[in-house]
Every structure is written in structure tokens, then in C-alpha cells.
Design a protein around this motif. Structure first.
Motif, mmCIF file in Angstrom:
data_model
loop_
_atom_site.group_PDB
_atom_site.id
_atom_site.type_symbol
_atom_site.label_atom_id
_atom_site.label_comp_id
_atom_site.label_asym_id
_atom_site.label_seq_id
_atom_site.Cartn_x
_atom_site.Cartn_y
_atom_site.Cartn_z
ATOM 1 N N LEU A 120 -3.333 -54.105 -0.121
ATOM 2 C CA LEU A 120 -4.594 -53.367 -0.625
ATOM 3 C C LEU A 120 -5.112 -52.675 -1.822
ATOM 4 O O LEU A 120 -5.099 -51.718 -2.192
ATOM 5 C CB LEU A 120 -4.974 -52.527 0.327
ATOM 6 C CG LEU A 120 -6.247 -52.012 0.593
ATOM 7 C CD1 LEU A 120 -7.341 -52.833 1.775
ATOM 8 C CD2 LEU A 120 -6.711 -50.159 1.929
ATOM 9 N N ALA A 125 -8.830 -49.693 -2.189
ATOM 10 C CA ALA A 125 -7.297 -49.096 -1.309
ATOM 11 C C ALA A 125 -7.873 -47.554 -1.487
ATOM 12 O O ALA A 125 -8.131 -46.562 -1.355
ATOM 13 C CB ALA A 125 -6.508 -49.143 -2.429
ATOM 14 N N THR A 126 -9.080 -47.484 -2.788
ATOM 15 C CA THR A 126 -9.523 -45.696 -2.883
ATOM 16 C C THR A 126 -10.969 -44.927 -1.969
ATOM 17 O O THR A 126 -11.422 -44.369 -2.938
ATOM 18 C CB THR A 126 -9.262 -45.545 -4.020
ATOM 19 O OG1 THR A 126 -9.772 -46.311 -4.761
ATOM 20 C CG2 THR A 126 -7.604 -45.003 -4.986
ATOM 21 N N ARG A 131 -13.584 -50.217 2.682
ATOM 22 C CA ARG A 131 -12.698 -50.708 3.879
ATOM 23 C C ARG A 131 -13.711 -50.357 5.282
ATOM 24 O O ARG A 131 -13.035 -51.011 5.832
ATOM 25 C CB ARG A 131 -11.231 -49.493 4.359
ATOM 26 C CG ARG A 131 -10.645 -49.133 2.878
ATOM 27 C CD ARG A 131 -9.178 -48.911 2.683
ATOM 28 N NE ARG A 131 -8.738 -47.761 3.213
ATOM 29 C CZ ARG A 131 -9.358 -46.439 2.336
ATOM 30 N NH1 ARG A 131 -9.403 -46.708 0.823
ATOM 31 N NH2 ARG A 131 -9.292 -45.278 2.753
ATOM 32 N N LEU A 268 -4.375 -52.705 5.234
ATOM 33 C CA LEU A 268 -5.691 -52.394 5.553
ATOM 34 C C LEU A 268 -5.996 -51.602 6.137
ATOM 35 O O LEU A 268 -6.317 -50.691 7.684
ATOM 36 C CB LEU A 268 -7.297 -52.986 5.491
ATOM 37 C CG LEU A 268 -7.902 -52.712 6.787
ATOM 38 C CD1 LEU A 268 -9.114 -51.631 5.621
ATOM 39 C CD2 LEU A 268 -9.357 -54.007 6.733
ATOM 40 N N ALA A 271 -4.480 -48.258 6.525
ATOM 41 C CA ALA A 271 -5.301 -47.262 5.761
ATOM 42 C C ALA A 271 -6.430 -46.471 6.317
ATOM 43 O O ALA A 271 -7.116 -45.411 5.852
ATOM 44 C CB ALA A 271 -6.111 -48.078 4.499
#
Length: 348
Positions: A120, A125-126, A131, A268, A271
Motif C-alpha cells: 500500500l 497509505a496515508t 482507500r 489494503l 489498512a
């Protein structure tokens, strides 16, 4: 194909000569490297004549239909050219088994994307909103696939849509029964098989519109754009046919990590901030125009079919034809899928 992760010098020469006959840029094959993934098929990246390629062929230990499956992949990728479906662009196909002895293969364009079950990267990721959008983008890509007229793109004889849904339960029960032929397999210890099969057979949707079915549509079989949430390509078309595209949506729900863990995926899948099943179905309905009122049935069928497919590896592992640890892991996934199916039936 060779028993190693590289092509032999003789096979590289044969590949280069075949590419010359296709009118592709000439020169030596350079930077050959295997591409890892969840598939049993072999894939290599390489460069030739200043152009990048990905070669895809069957597994090291080919089964009876390995080459036929790859020929079907070649055909569906060729048919999707020019459509709105994100897919690897087919460059050239070799259905002949004599160029690389015993193996058919094809060349496709590399895809600049990432497998979200393995990594990711940034910015995904952030950014929670990104996402969240990724699951909706999978619904968009699936809606695009379902909108392609299979007859118009030359796939009228690619499958047998008539009676497709009615065939599913007996077809996959027969597959499960066939595993008894594997020496050492004790039989399917899978609670719920009869109950799920009976419910599916008695609730088959009566109205549906045929279309191209990917057949294994889940998070590990798409590559996402590195820039945004869009699906860069749907990959691994080996189970594609003409059937009910809503089964692909059911498959996505059955494997969606937003509501349950699946096969040890990371990236993902662990996450958080993912789209819900309800949002995915609503997005698909909006973009496809298909009636999703019976989607619970398709999700249960996906659990049923995928569970039986995975149990096949467990049976082969019992016979020493696959790693025992893999067989045990996939058997546990099968049991989980049937538990999910029973839960969905109870809520339907």
C-alpha cells in the motif's frame, strides 16, 4: 517451459525469432525477470528492441487444460481491446505449442500499478478517502466489464449462458466429489455444503442478462493506479467465460476484506477505511444499470464455488501434489467461506 524461473538460452532464441516474425522490434531479449504473484502461471518481464513486455504462459507442471486456458485468456484480452475495461493490452499471442515446446504464451503491455494485497504505497497509505474509493473503483471496473456486449466483440461462442446459473450447483458438487480421486484425501470436512447447495438450488434468479464474466474477481486480481484510486488493470482472466456478470460482484463481496479477513492478505486488506458492501453494490448498480436485488444469492454462490475451488488444493496437498501448509491454509479458507455463506443465507 523450463523447470526454473528463467528461460533457457534456446528458448530465448526461439522467442526472439518468433517476435521477429510478428514484426516486433528486434534485438536480444534483455532484463528478463520473473514476476511474482498469486497465480500458478508463469510471468516474466523483459525488454527487446527498446520496448518493455510481459510474457505469460502456463505453470511449470501443466495440467491437461493449461494451454487451453491460456488460449482463452488470449482471446478475451484481444476482445477487450478498445473497450473501457481496464486490462493489460495484448501485444501478440502464440497459441502454437512448438515455439516454446509444449507451452502456449502471449505478450502483453506492462501495467504501471500495484497489487493492494501485497503493498500500500503513498499516497494510498496515508489517505483514508483514497482507500475508501478503491473499493468503489473496483465496482466501476466491474460495471464496465458487464457493459461490454460479448457478441459484438466476437465472444458469442466463448461460453454457454443458457442455463448458466442452474448448472452451477451440480457442476461444483461434481467437482467436489472428484477430489476423492486424490490418494490420501480423507474427504471434504466442510460443514454446511448440503444446506448451502439446497438453498442455492431453490432460489436461482429467473431474470438476468448474460455478459463477460471474469470468474475470479477479487482484490488480488486487480492492479491499482499509483496516482489515485482507479483500477489500472483487471488481471488473471483464466476463469473467464460468458455467464451472469453479477456473480463477479458476488465474488467481490465474498472476498472483500472490509468485512472479513481473506487468505492472509496484507496491504489494503489490513489498512481500514474501506468501502462497505452496501456502498460497493450501490455504486455497481448506479454504473451498470443491472438489478442487484438478488445480490445475496450471488454472494452465497461465490462462497460455495470459491470454497470448492480452494478445497481442490487441499485435496492435492493430501496427495503430495501441493505444499501441505498451503492445503491446510486453503481448507481453513474453505470452511470460513461456507460459514459466511450460511450467515448470508440466515440474513437473506
Amino acid at each position: 517451459m523450463p523447470e526454473t524461473d528463467v528461460l533457457s538460452p534456446g528458448e530465448l532464441r526461439a522467442l526472439g525469432a518468433w517476435m521477429d516474425r510478428q514484426g516486433l522490434p528486434g534485438g536480444p531479449v534483455e532484463d528478463l525477470a520473473p514476476i511474482a504473484g498469486g497465480t500458478q502461471n508463469l510471468m516474466f518481464s523483459f525488454r527487446c528492441g527498446g520496448r518493455a513486455y510481459v510474457l505469460r504462459s502456463g505453470p511449470r507442471h501443466r495440467r491437461a487444460r493449461s494451454n487451453d486456458v491460456l488460449r482463452r485468456e488470449m482471446r478475451v484480452l484481444a476482445a477487450l481491446s478498445g473497450t473501457a475495461v481496464p486490462h493489460p493490452e495484448l501485444i501478440a499471442a502464440c497459441p502454437d505449442e512448438t515455439v516454446l515446446p509444449g507451452a502456449v504464451f502471449y505478450l502483453m503491455e506492462p501495467v504501471d500499478g500495484f497489487n493492494a494485497t501485497l503493498e500500500l504505497p503513498e499516497p494510498h497509505a496515508t489517505r483514508p478517502a483514497l482507500r475508501h474509493e478503491m473499493g468503489l473503483a473496483m465496482a466501476d471496473a466491474l460495471a464496465a466489464l458487464g457493459s461490454v456486449g460479448h457478441e459484438e466483440v466476437g465472444l458469442a461462442d466463448f461460453g454457454r449462458p443458457h442455463g448458466f446459473l442452474e448448472r452451477q450447483v451440480p457442476r461444483w458438487l461434481a467437482e467436489l466429489d472428484s477430489y476423492a480421486g486424490h490418494e490420501g484425501y480423507p474427504g471434504p470436512d466442510i460443514p454446511g455444503v448440503p444446506a448451502v447447495a439446497e438453498w442455492l438450488a431453490s432460489h436461482v434468479p429467473r431474470q438476468w442478462t448474460p455478459g463477460i464474466l471474469h470468474g475470479d474477481y477479487h482484490l488480488a486480481n486487480v492492479l491499482f493506479s499509483r496516482e489515485d484510486a482507479a483500477v489500472a488493470a483487471i488481471v488473471d482472466w483464466e476463469m473467464s467465460t460468458i455467464g451472469d456478470p453479477l456473480l463477479d460482484l458476488g465474488w467481490l463481496l465474498a472476498t472483500w476484506p472490509g468485512t472479513r479477513p481473506m487468505l492472509g492478505w496484507t496491504g489494503l486488506a489490513t489498512a481500514g477505511d474501506l468501502a462497505t458492501e452496501e456502498e460497493i453494490v450501490a455504486r455497481y448498480a448506479d454504473h451498470s444499470g443491472r438489478d442487484t436485488s438478488a445480490i445475496a444469492w450471488y454472494a452465497v454462490l461465490a462462497c460455495f464455488k470459491l470454497g470448492i475451488v480452494l478445497e481442490g488444493t487441499h485435496a492435492r496437498a493430501c496427495a503430495g501434489k501441493a505444499p501441505r501448509s498451503t492445503g491446510d491454509r486453503l481448507h481453513a479458507a474453505t470452511v470460513s467461506l461456507f460459514e459466511q455463506a450460511l450467515d448470508r443465507i440466515a440474513r437473506a
